[in-house]
Design a protein around this motif. Structure first.
Motif, PDB file in Angstrom:
ATOM      1  N   GLY A   1       0.815  -1.095   0.052  1.00 13.54           N
ATOM      2  CA  GLY A   1       0.105  -0.053   0.049  1.00 13.54           C
ATOM      3  C   GLY A   1       0.741   1.506   0.194  1.00 13.54           C
TER       4      GLY A   1
ATOM      5  N   ASP B   1      -4.574   1.177   2.043  1.00 12.57           N
ATOM      6  CA  ASP B   1      -4.625  -0.052   2.515  1.00 12.57           C
ATOM      7  C   ASP B   1      -5.138  -1.093   1.576  1.00 12.57           C
ATOM      8  N   PRO B   2      -4.383  -2.036   0.929  1.00 14.40           N
ATOM      9  CA  PRO B   2      -4.630  -2.865  -0.187  1.00 14.40           C
ATOM     10  C   PRO B   2      -6.197  -3.826   0.173  1.00 14.40           C
ATOM     11  N   MET B   3      -6.110  -3.907   1.362  1.00 20.21           N
ATOM     12  CA  MET B   3      -7.299  -4.792   1.625  1.00 20.21           C
ATOM     13  C   MET B   3      -8.799  -4.064   1.840  1.00 20.21           C
ATOM     14  N   TRP B   4      -8.882  -2.679   1.908  1.00 17.19           N
ATOM     15  CA  TRP B   4      -9.755  -1.973   2.015  1.00 17.19           C
ATOM     16  C   TRP B   4     -10.173  -1.207   0.759  1.00 17.19           C
TER      17      TRP B   4
ATOM     18  N   GLY C   1      -5.935  -5.763  -3.083  1.00 14.77           N
ATOM     19  CA  GLY C   1      -5.141  -6.955  -2.223  1.00 14.77           C
ATOM     20  C   GLY C   1      -6.211  -7.824  -2.176  1.00 14.77           C
TER      21      GLY C   1
ATOM     22  N   VAL D   1       0.987  -8.617   2.539  1.00 17.36           N
ATOM     23  CA  VAL D   1       0.492  -7.358   2.457  1.00 17.36           C
ATOM     24  C   VAL D   1       1.321  -6.595   3.320  1.00 17.36           C
ATOM     25  N   TYR D   2       1.540  -5.249   2.680  1.00 17.76           N
ATOM     26  CA  TYR D   2       2.222  -4.135   3.463  1.00 17.76           C
ATOM     27  C   TYR D   2       1.352  -2.961   3.499  1.00 17.76           C
ATOM     28  N   PRO D   3       0.431  -3.008   4.319  1.00 19.68           N
ATOM     29  CA  PRO D   3      -0.566  -1.922   4.358  1.00 19.68           C
ATOM     30  C   PRO D   3       0.024  -0.473   4.570  1.00 19.68           C
ATOM     31  N   HIS D   4      -0.579   0.556   4.226  1.00 17.36           N
ATOM     32  CA  HIS D   4      -0.567   1.941   4.376  1.00 17.36           C
ATOM     33  C   HIS D   4      -1.658   2.456   4.922  1.00 17.36           C
TER      34      HIS D   4
ATOM     35  N   SER E   1      -5.012   3.958   5.075  1.00 18.53           N
ATOM     36  CA  SER E   1      -6.008   4.062   4.098  1.00 18.53           C
ATOM     37  C   SER E   1      -6.323   5.720   3.892  1.00 18.53           C
TER      38      SER E   1
END
Length: 432
Positions: A34, A105-108, A112, A126-129, A131
């Motif tokens: 992310g 955030d790649p999962m939001w 991802g 996954v490396y989230p940032h 969102s």
């Protein structure tokens, strides 16, 4: 037409099941990083290392440009549309170390989750940032869990109409610089022109900006294309606020009389029992009122309205847009013939046409075990069909009579509506 395409996940409930393409030859693992508007400087050391170790880097052009040019990695910008091409892209580069860049955030609302669907959660890291949603709530002082999120990216803005309830905090993910003005127009037209809009541009980046105004008097020119809009929803005193509980007033719908009336509609939906992510067939949909209300119960609920008359099909589409569920799919054609091409439903409502030969049988056959079918009849011939179905398949028969008060000379009297017979049944699993 892809009946399984859905909107983004809702802030509550479970996302709908989607059709997953084959990923034969897909890579063993994929890194998903992310990245925010702060670019490379905002990444953690682990996220930078994942990008540096990649042989091929996928992302949007804006995201790829944030990665230092001297980094020796092949960069591939997403095609448009991106999601249908994703399985082939992963398979083509399966012999290389793949890294995917995603916004925040790649999962939001991100790619991802789609990759996890394709490969399985054990095959991606996954490396989230933070969102943009979390950053926006931080700027606005809103609790994230009490904020409703609607995406306008690649979707009709009418989706916000379902969320128009006074006092609600709403975040709209913009498609482009024109979204704030278009959103203000939708709010104003719906009677919510008193709502306060705050446009957050390039949130988290060095050139972050903020513009605030009221929907009814919105006069700000378009700004940055990368923006999202926070809305404090407010209604004019005379605005009718519609609940998401089934049983909307009949005049909330455009119709020519082909309408499942309020009381019958509420009863039908209670027996159809919509759950998040489920699919309804509304057969002989008329005005589409049952399909519309099914979808209003949860953002992930889906529906197909089947209607043979073109004028009524047009009204269904208009009702779906006006009531905040523009993703309702309208199939123009006669049942039962058109049912064969539809995805399998979780529930079926037959509001018209129960006397058409084979229609109820075809609807029942399409249901899985546990599927629900509700059918209405207002004629003796239709009642006979439903009585026979109940004798064969079980379920409940209900006769609904409604009387409404109205003028009677100089007094008030009761006016009975036409009685309605409802058959409601749950399909049981075949015995072993």
């Amino acid at each position: 037409m892809n009946f399984l395409t859905t909107g983004p996940p809702s802030t509550t409930g479970t996302p709908p099941t989607t059709e997953v393409p084959s990923t034969a030859g897909a890579p063993a693992t994929v890194a998903v990083v992310g990245i925010g508007a702060d670019g490379w400087s905002g990444l953690t050391p682990a996220a930078r290392a994942a990008i540096g170790a990649a042989g091929v880097l996928f992302g949007g052009r804006r995201q790829l440009a944030m990665v230092p040019a001297e980094l020796p990695v092949d960069r591939i910008a997403w095609p448009s549309p991106m999601l249908p091409a994703l399985p082939d892209l992963l398979a083509t580069h399966a012999d290389r170390r793949i890294c995917v860049l995603a916004s925040g955030d790649p999962m939001w609302f991100g790619v991802g989750a789609r990759i996890a669907d394709l490969l399985g959660p054990d095959r991606l890291t996954v490396y989230p940032h933070p969102s943009s949603i979390s950053l926006a709530c931080a700027r606005l002082g809103w609790a994230v869990e009490r904020t409703t999120v609607v995406s306008a990216v690649g979707r009709r803005l009418d989706r916000v109409r379902r969320a128009l309830h006074p006092g609600r905090n709403l975040l709209v993910l913009s498609a482009d610089a024109g979204t704030p003005a278009a959103l203000a127009a939708v709010f104003t037209e719906a009677g919510f022109g008193a709502s306060e809009l705050t446009v957050l541009e390039s949130v988290g980046g060095p050139d972050e900006g903020r513009v605030t105004g009221v929907a009814a008097g919105w006069a700000h020119p378009p700004g940055a294309a990368l923006n999202l809009v926070g809305v404090r929803v407010a209604a004019a005193p005379e605005t009718r606020v519609l609940s998401t509980v089934p049983g909307l007033p009949d005049d909330a719908f455009q119709h020519d009389g082909a309408l499942t009336k309020r009381e019958a509609r509420a009863l039908a939906l209670s027996r159809l029992a919509p759950l998040p992510g489920e699919l309804l067939w509304d057969v002989g949909a008329g005005s589409g009122s049952v399909a519309v209300e099914w979808m209003r119960t949860d953002p992930s609920c889906r529906a197909v309205a089947v209607e043979s008359r073109p004028d009524r099909a047009d009204r269904i589409e208009a009702n779906a847009g006006a009531l905040g569920v523009p993703d309702l799919v309208v199939v123009r054609g006669a049942a039962p013939a058109v049912l064969a091409d539809l995805p399998r439903p979780d529930a079926v409502f037959v509001g018209g046409g129960v006397t058409v030969s084979g229609l109820v049988d075809a609807a029942w056959a399409a249901l899985p075990a546990g599927g629900r079918l509700v059918a209405h009849a207002v004629t003796i011939e239709g009642e006979r069909v439903l009585t026979e179905q109940a004798a064969r398949r079980g379920g409940d028969l209900t006769r609904l009579g409604v009387e409404r008060a109205g003028p009677l000379g100089g007094f008030t009297g009761w006016r009975p509506a036409r009685p309605l017979v409802q058959w409601a049944a749950v399909k049981r699993a075949a015995p072993a």
